[in-house]
Enzyme design. Structure first.
Site, mmCIF file in Angstrom:
data_model
loop_
_atom_site.group_PDB
_atom_site.id
_atom_site.type_symbol
_atom_site.label_atom_id
_atom_site.label_comp_id
_atom_site.label_asym_id
_atom_site.label_seq_id
_atom_site.Cartn_x
_atom_site.Cartn_y
_atom_site.Cartn_z
ATOM 1 N N SER A 108 48.628 -23.959 -5.300
ATOM 2 C CA SER A 108 49.200 -23.031 -4.329
ATOM 3 C C SER A 108 50.496 -22.475 -4.904
ATOM 4 C CB SER A 108 49.501 -23.742 -3.002
ATOM 5 O OG SER A 108 50.305 -22.934 -2.152
ATOM 6 N N TYR A 122 53.377 -30.594 1.729
ATOM 7 C CA TYR A 122 52.168 -29.974 1.161
ATOM 8 C C TYR A 122 52.473 -29.404 -0.220
ATOM 9 C CZ TYR A 122 48.464 -26.454 0.628
ATOM 10 O OH TYR A 122 47.431 -25.670 0.146
#
Length: 218
Positions: A108, A122
């Site tokens: 990501s 995360y």
């Protein structure tokens, strides 16, 4: 390609519009026994294993990094980092050790940038996955290990952000739209192909140019 897709829940609609030989196997990627089982089944069904895509992720916690509880911390790291390592181990031992292949880790942009909201935990897992991609590539050549770091893509996983902030974010992105799953699939297809045969250890950002502005750094 002949493909086995893995999902905790099987939805028949996920097969719509797919060409080629495809099977869906219900499994929890965080289950340490699932990786070896699915890898074995893949080789039994198709005769070989050439590509592994570590795509599953979870984010049960949203908030400041210092506020995370142990349970949700462990769950995030189990699925987002431990599972890719376990699945890679299974694929390597069963196939890639003797028949080099391609491993694609879906990270990501959060793994490369700080976050002003609540995605810090995360993003920690994704930053680790990006480094794991580099480290693993240096260890298991001629296998290739590559990463993809998407920005905001219109998926079920990102539905909260898309529904609440999508239009606003899209206006700030240079290409003036959010990502589509096909955008990520196109890059993955290239990286898995012979056209990318001299690429390994790198993680490629695909975010419509969102990271070009410091105002989009979060």
């Amino acid at each position: 390609a002949s493909v086995i897709m893995v999902s905790r829940k099987i939805d028949a609609s996920s097969m719509e519009g797919i060409d080629g030989e495809v099977a869906i196997r219900p499994a929890n990627v965080g289950d340490p026994t699932a990786a070896a089982d699915v890898v074995r089944e893949t080789i039994e069904k198709f005769g070989r294993l050439d590509i592994l895509v570590n795509n599953a992720a979870t984010n049960p916690y949203y908030g400041p990094t210092l506020g995370v509880d142990e349970s949700r911390y462990e769950k995030t790291f189990q699925v987002n980092l431990k599972a890719p390592i376990q699945w890679t181990q299974a694929a390597y031992e069963a196939s890639f050790k003797d028949n080099p292949g391609v491993i694609i880790n879906i990270a990501s942009v959060g793994g490369l940038r700080t976050d002003g909201g609540g995605l810090g935990i995360y993003n920690l897992t994704k930053a680790a996955l990006i480094h794991y991609t580099r480290q693993l590539a240096s260890e298991i050549g001629p296998n290739r290990v590559v990463g993809i770091a998407p920005g905001l893509v219109k998926t079920d996983f990102a539905s909260f952000l898309v529904e609440n902030f999508g239009d606003k974010i899209a206006k700030t992105v240079p290409v003036r739209r959010l990502g589509e799953p096909q955008d990520i699939a196109n890059l993955a297809t290239f990286l898995a192909s012979e056209a990318a045969s001299w690429i390994t250890g790198e993680t490629y950002v695909i975010d419509g140019g969102a990271g070009l502005s410091t105002s989009n750094a979060g």
